[in-house]
Design an enzyme around this catalytic site. Sequence first.
Site, PDB file in Angstrom:
ATOM      1  N   PRO A   1       1.704   7.749  -0.685  1.00 45.33           N
ATOM      2  CG  PRO A   1       2.245   9.829   0.237  1.00 45.33           C
ATOM      3  CD  PRO A   1       1.513   8.546   0.532  1.00 45.33           C
ATOM      4  N   GLY A   2       4.352   7.034  -1.275  1.00 41.97           N
ATOM      5  CA  GLY A   2       5.672   6.509  -1.625  1.00 41.97           C
ATOM      6  C   GLY A   2       6.792   6.854  -0.653  1.00 41.97           C
ATOM      7  N   GLY A   3       6.457   7.406   0.498  1.00 44.52           N
ATOM      8  CA  GLY A   3       7.498   7.753   1.475  1.00 44.52           C
ATOM      9  C   GLY A   3       8.325   6.541   1.869  1.00 44.52           C
TER      10      GLY A   3
ATOM     11  CG  ASP B   1      -1.958   3.036  -3.097  1.00 44.03           C
ATOM     12  OD1 ASP B   1      -1.404   3.116  -1.990  1.00 44.03           O
ATOM     13  OD2 ASP B   1      -3.131   3.422  -3.295  1.00 44.03           O
TER      14      ASP B   1
ATOM     15  CB  CYS C   1      -0.406   5.944  10.822  1.00 44.73           C
ATOM     16  SG  CYS C   1      -1.665   6.213   9.580  1.00 44.73           S
TER      17      CYS C   1
ATOM     18  CB  CYS D   1      -0.908  -0.024   1.229  1.00 40.85           C
ATOM     19  SG  CYS D   1      -1.994  -1.454   1.272  1.00 40.85           S
ATOM     20  CB  ALA D   2       3.438   1.892  -2.475  1.00 36.46           C
TER      21      ALA D   2
ATOM     22  CG  ASP E   1       2.155   2.104   5.681  1.00 37.09           C
ATOM     23  OD1 ASP E   1       1.716   2.018   6.837  1.00 37.09           O
ATOM     24  OD2 ASP E   1       2.509   3.176   5.166  1.00 37.09           O
TER      25      ASP E   1
HETATM   26  C1  LIG Z   1      -1.163   4.496   5.028  1.00 39.84           C
HETATM   27  S1  LIG Z   1      -1.345   4.845   3.353  1.00 39.84           S
HETATM   28  C2  LIG Z   1       0.204   4.337   2.730  1.00 39.84           C
HETATM   29  C3  LIG Z   1       1.342   5.306   2.945  1.00 39.84           C
HETATM   30  C4  LIG Z   1       2.602   4.892   2.211  1.00 39.84           C
HETATM   31  N1  LIG Z   1       3.011   3.546   2.548  1.00 39.84           N
HETATM   32  C5  LIG Z   1       3.726   5.845   2.463  1.00 39.84           C
HETATM   33  O1  LIG Z   1       4.577   5.583   3.311  1.00 39.84           O
HETATM   34  O2  LIG Z   1       3.829   6.870   1.779  1.00 39.84           O
HETATM   35  C6  LIG Z   1      -2.402   3.556   2.848  1.00 39.84           C
HETATM   36  C7  LIG Z   1      -2.545   3.417   1.350  1.00 39.84           C
HETATM   37  O3  LIG Z   1      -3.304   2.229   1.127  1.00 39.84           O
HETATM   38  C8  LIG Z   1      -3.955   2.376  -0.106  1.00 39.84           C
HETATM   39  N2  LIG Z   1      -4.983   1.326  -0.180  1.00 39.84           N
HETATM   40  C9  LIG Z   1      -6.194   1.263   0.400  1.00 39.84           C
HETATM   41  N3  LIG Z   1      -6.809   0.101   0.098  1.00 39.84           N
HETATM   42  C10 LIG Z   1      -5.947  -0.601  -0.683  1.00 39.84           C
HETATM   43  C11 LIG Z   1      -6.004  -1.861  -1.331  1.00 39.84           C
HETATM   44  N4  LIG Z   1      -7.085  -2.653  -1.225  1.00 39.84           N
HETATM   45  N5  LIG Z   1      -4.953  -2.239  -2.074  1.00 39.84           N
HETATM   46  C12 LIG Z   1      -3.860  -1.463  -2.195  1.00 39.84           C
HETATM   47  N6  LIG Z   1      -3.752  -0.238  -1.624  1.00 39.84           N
HETATM   48  C13 LIG Z   1      -4.779   0.175  -0.864  1.00 39.84           C
HETATM   49  C14 LIG Z   1      -4.469   3.805  -0.060  1.00 39.84           C
HETATM   50  O4  LIG Z   1      -4.727   4.281  -1.364  1.00 39.84           O
HETATM   51  C15 LIG Z   1      -3.284   4.515   0.623  1.00 39.84           C
HETATM   52  O5  LIG Z   1      -2.456   5.097  -0.350  1.00 39.84           O
END
Ligand SMILES: C[S@@+](CC[C@H](N)C(=O)[O-])C[C@H]1O[C@@H](n2cnc3c(N)ncnc32)[C@H](O)[C@@H]1O
Length: 431
Positions: free
Chosen positions: A257-259, A276, A373, A254-255, A320
Amino acid sequence: MSAKLRAQGAKVLSAVLDEGRSLSEALPQAQQALSNPKDKALLQALCFGALRQYRLLDAALKLLMQKPLKGKTRVLQHLLALGLYQLYFSRIPAHAAVGETVAAAPLLGQAKLKGLVNGVLRNAERQGTELLDKACKNQAVATLHPDWLIERLKKAYPQQWRAVLEANNQQAPLWLRNNSRQQSRPDYLAKLSNSAIEAVSEDSLTNGFYLAEAQDVTALPGFADGSVSVQDGAAQFAAELLAPQDGERILDACAAPGGKTAHILELADAEVLALDVSESRLQRVTENLSRLKLQADVVAGDAASRDWWDGKAFDRILLDAPCSATGVIRRHPDIRWLRRDQDINELSKLQARILDNCWAMLKPGGTLLYATCSVLPQENKEQISAFLARTKDAELRPIVAGESEQQPGWQLLPGDNKMDGFFYARVLKKP
Ligand SMILES: C[S@@+](CC[C@H](N)C(=O)[O-])C[C@H]1O[C@@H](n2cnc3c(N)ncnc32)[C@H](O)[C@@H]1O
């Protein structure tokens, strides 16, 4: 100072509180309507502040008005909250706060109700802080959190729930991550010091530090060339705990915005697939990687399915997971109003589905790092405990002392070491 700014502020509060849109989406749109950078910054400060204090502002309005405004006039309820915020929590002189807020009513198509806005705000001005004292008689109002979240926190943290609520009401410092591919943390801190920017490094992290005073990140030395990235200290543990190695195939499930994708690639020459479900958010992954001159395979897909997978197992997986974000409320004051109690069950079901699906793509001997988080046990230790119970080839690899299959993972609470609230659990797939 302008009425237009107040009108835009009321629209942002409406978007968040009535339409359920996020502040990070609604605010930039509203800022576009303003040309002066100072006005844009003030709009941001007012919206963040008013959402943080909303429970109190709303309770104060209940004392000032017989009934809340509804229907087409509902936006004025938010304009009034913004007016109260300026009166009680900003340095804006009261006459300007009231005058500009009243003048915003016609810009919202409510010229006829200018008198009402004026009357309510003048009444608040007359009552002064006594009004807030009356509103705070309800202790839940004083915490500035919704009841459901207070209850969940009380249950999860009988000793610390007050400290968690308090930390959520503070402003977070600006945390940064040194790009170890470009320079060492001491070298970058020396550059900052030469530019008279004071930074504090954090011993528990290899590349993390925060600034003594927040500032425009794009003006930091080497920012455009990828010397440094914005990332909370707690989030920086993800790549460190994943411990990527050169040549490995890694899924960041779940990447966007890619941090964390970028951090993994700063630590190892690995083959990373950044997945994502949101195509629009994936655009940010591509932008971040390009600034840092890093490369990953960026793929739009659902982490709960495998239709995008080529069948080659991964050495490591960072999951994540989408979560309540209750650990990052201090950065996103809208979360306390966007999230509902019933969302937590739905989120935990989704997390379980993604966990099981990712597990099937992990090599025997591989490691999965689960992260959220969130500060809610249902998404964290209870989630992992249930996963360990139903997954025969999963073995908990403790991160901190005291972890067990019943109490797995490492829970960081907001404010600990000036960091966000985060949860990590590390699981090995038995060879
Ligand atoms: C906590 S954020 C990720 C932050 C990211 N890892 C970073 O460090 O920048 C969770 C992410 O999960 C994605 N998401 C939600 N449901 C998902 C799914 N079923 N499959 C893949 N990504 C998913 C969302 O779009 C969101 O970008």
